[in-house]
Design a protein around this motif. Structure first.
Motif, PDB file in Angstrom:
ATOM      1  N   PHE A 110      -3.560  41.563 -24.804  1.00 19.32           N
ATOM      2  CA  PHE A 110      -3.939  42.858 -25.366  1.00 19.32           C
ATOM      3  C   PHE A 110      -4.136  43.919 -24.279  1.00 19.32           C
ATOM      4  N   ILE A 111      -4.330  43.504 -23.029  1.00 25.03           N
ATOM      5  CA  ILE A 111      -4.669  44.453 -21.974  1.00 25.03           C
ATOM      6  C   ILE A 111      -3.566  45.483 -21.738  1.00 25.03           C
ATOM      7  N   PRO A 112      -2.285  45.101 -21.564  1.00 25.64           N
ATOM      8  CA  PRO A 112      -1.245  46.122 -21.372  1.00 25.64           C
ATOM      9  C   PRO A 112      -1.156  47.090 -22.554  1.00 25.64           C
ATOM     10  N   PHE A 113      -1.345  46.564 -23.750  1.00 22.41           N
ATOM     11  CA  PHE A 113      -1.299  47.382 -24.962  1.00 22.41           C
ATOM     12  C   PHE A 113      -2.402  48.440 -24.940  1.00 22.41           C
ATOM     13  N   LEU A 114      -3.632  48.021 -24.618  1.00 24.21           N
ATOM     14  CA  LEU A 114      -4.758  48.949 -24.567  1.00 24.21           C
ATOM     15  C   LEU A 114      -4.599  49.955 -23.430  1.00 24.21           C
ATOM     16  N   CYS A 115      -4.079  49.510 -22.288  1.00 27.76           N
ATOM     17  CA  CYS A 115      -3.857  50.431 -21.154  1.00 27.76           C
ATOM     18  C   CYS A 115      -2.836  51.499 -21.517  1.00 27.76           C
ATOM     19  N   GLN A 116      -1.809  51.106 -22.257  1.00 28.56           N
ATOM     20  CA  GLN A 116      -0.800  52.075 -22.678  1.00 28.56           C
ATOM     21  C   GLN A 116      -1.416  53.130 -23.586  1.00 28.56           C
ATOM     22  N   ARG A 117      -2.323  52.720 -24.482  1.00 32.55           N
ATOM     23  CA  ARG A 117      -3.004  53.644 -25.373  1.00 32.55           C
ATOM     24  C   ARG A 117      -3.882  54.619 -24.579  1.00 32.55           C
ATOM     25  N   ILE A 118      -4.621  54.094 -23.579  1.00 26.87           N
ATOM     26  CA  ILE A 118      -5.494  54.939 -22.759  1.00 26.87           C
ATOM     27  C   ILE A 118      -4.665  55.947 -21.972  1.00 26.87           C
ATOM     28  N   ARG A 119      -3.548  55.500 -21.406  1.00 30.79           N
ATOM     29  CA  ARG A 119      -2.684  56.382 -20.621  1.00 30.79           C
ATOM     30  C   ARG A 119      -2.123  57.500 -21.489  1.00 30.79           C
ATOM     31  N   LEU A 120      -1.723  57.176 -22.714  1.00 29.38           N
ATOM     32  CA  LEU A 120      -1.204  58.190 -23.620  1.00 29.38           C
ATOM     33  C   LEU A 120      -2.295  59.182 -24.003  1.00 29.38           C
TER      34      LEU A 120
END
Length: 213
Positions: A110-120
């Motif tokens: 889930f970490i890459p998914f959540l990081c992508q959301r934060i970056r967006l």
């Protein structure tokens, strides 16, 4: 993921159908689970008491959403409604949490998914603070073209199923202001406007317009 985990995830999921404009969940609702759009589109938005609405995102086929409330257990931070007849995969919260408790190493997926959301989210906040309307509109069209909510792995799309009303709600401005910019771009060959959609004819030009200064 390991084959047995993929099998467990598939077995716990079920399909949910929503007709046009049906409510998936309200803002403040308890988390039911995590969703994937299979067909149609889900409008993610937030409204004020006086009826003003901010369109936060359009979740199209391939988009997963609802992960934050699912993992932290807090109420939904937005409302979600079907835009057109839609079909979703639902991953129930209780069953997924039980699987994660038994296999905690799965959290790392889930970490890459959540990081992508934060970056967006950071990118959008930066745009709202620093960019002009024309720059923000070009940037938003490019983000939609690049399928960022689906992970950005596909080739850029040239035709976007987004209306001028959608864009005005996303950018917090009037439809008239969006129409004025799009009309000028169309005259210059950057885009073509259609009913309920926009075709991007010159991605390079839009990239230049999206840059501040």
């Amino acid at each position: 993921m390991p084959e047995d985990i993929l099998t467990a995830l598939v077995e716990m999921m079920h399909v949910r159908h929503l007709p046009d404009r049906a409510r998936l969940h309200d803002k403040g609702a308890p988390p039911e689970g995590m969703y994937a759009v299979v067909r149609g589109c889900i409008r993610v938005s937030s409204s004020t008491r006086d009826g003003r609405e901010a369109l936060l995102a359009l979740m199209e086929p391939g988009c997963w959403f609802g992960e934050s409330s699912l993992l932290e257990g807090l109420p939904r931070a937005y409302q979600a409604d079907a835009q057109g007849d839609s079909e979703l995969l639902v991953m129930p919260r209780a069953q997924l949490n039980a699987l994660l408790e038994s296999r905690p190493e799965l959290y790392r997926h889930f970490i890459p998914f959540l990081c992508q959301r934060i970056r967006l989210s950071t990118l959008l906040l930066e745009g709202n603070a620093l960019l002009s309307l024309e720059e923000r509109l070009a940037s938003r069209l490019l983000l939609l073209a690049q399928n960022v909510l689906q992970g950005g792995t596909d080739e850029p799309r040239h035709t976007l199923g987004v209306s001028q009303e959608n864009l005005s709600q996303m950018l917090g401005t009037s439809r008239q202001s969006i129409n004025k910019v799009l009309k000028e771009w169309e005259q210059n060959g950057l885009i073509q406007r259609h009913y309920g959609s926009i075709t991007l004819c010159d991605l390079s030009a839009l990239e230049r317009l999206s840059m501040p200064g």
